[in-house]
Design an enzyme around this catalytic site. Sequence first.
Site, PDB file in Angstrom:
ATOM      1  N   CYS A  27      10.919  70.743  21.673  1.00 13.92           N
ATOM      2  CA  CYS A  27       9.856  71.645  22.111  1.00 13.92           C
ATOM      3  C   CYS A  27       8.702  71.632  21.106  1.00 13.92           C
ATOM      4  CB  CYS A  27      10.410  73.048  22.365  1.00 13.92           C
ATOM      5  SG  CYS A  27       9.263  74.125  23.264  1.00 13.92           S
ATOM      6  N   HIS A  42      14.179  71.416  26.569  1.00 18.89           N
ATOM      7  CA  HIS A  42      15.206  72.057  25.742  1.00 18.89           C
ATOM      8  C   HIS A  42      16.581  71.496  26.105  1.00 18.89           C
ATOM      9  CE1 HIS A  42      12.848  75.334  23.864  1.00 18.89           C
ATOM     10  NE2 HIS A  42      12.089  75.201  24.934  1.00 18.89           N
ATOM     11  N   GLU A  64      19.342  72.077  24.696  1.00 21.43           N
ATOM     12  CA  GLU A  64      20.347  73.133  24.535  1.00 21.43           C
ATOM     13  C   GLU A  64      20.415  74.062  25.743  1.00 21.43           C
ATOM     14  OE1 GLU A  64      16.594  75.158  23.132  1.00 21.43           O
ATOM     15  OE2 GLU A  64      17.408  73.116  23.151  1.00 21.43           O
TER      16      GLU A  64
END
Length: 212
Positions: free
Chosen positions: A82, A192, A194
């Site tokens: 990001c 992202h 995650e």
Amino acid sequence: MTTVAIIDYGMGNLRSVAKAVEHVADGQQVVVTSDPAVVRAAARVVFPGQGAMPDCMRELDARGLREAVIEAAHSKPFLGICIGQQMLFAHSAEGDVAGLGILPGEVVRFDDARMRGADGLRLKVPHMGWNEVWQSAAHPLWAGIPDGERFYFVHSYHVVPADAGLAAAHTDYGLRFTSAVARANIFAVQFHPEKSAAAGLRLLANFVRWAP
């Protein structure tokens, strides 16, 4: 024990990044750190973040992390996520601020007035939600990830590399933008991992095993 350092410069909750990396770490120690010495000693480095570019650059410098990040980006497996991708570039239009200058290019804002989908309807900025990521070239971090896989995005700005060869993937949202870049030991993504379910975990698993 090999250490994966997740850089904490005070911007954003790093818990989800740490938990995702720990899930795929394969015996490697995962540490969230704001200590430049720990970053320098780590075998590999994850550089995440969220927030406004001027705030992120200020906080990075306030913690004395700038040089450690630059050294890591030149010497060991390095994953930017990001705004951790955006900060690698020379300049950002967000606050008209200089980045780290590790990669050539700039960070620009989506043009709200011109953002239109294929149906002609106006698209919202920030670009938020799941979108397809189309791989520009083969790379070890794409192993086992289908071309066009969907990842999770939240951003209003995107990178424009000065060298087209840096692009590792693109995504379409009103325009075609670079959503991943790669050079030598650096891989950085706008999305992202995650927050991107199985595909994101696979990318992180590829990173902790990557030996550029």
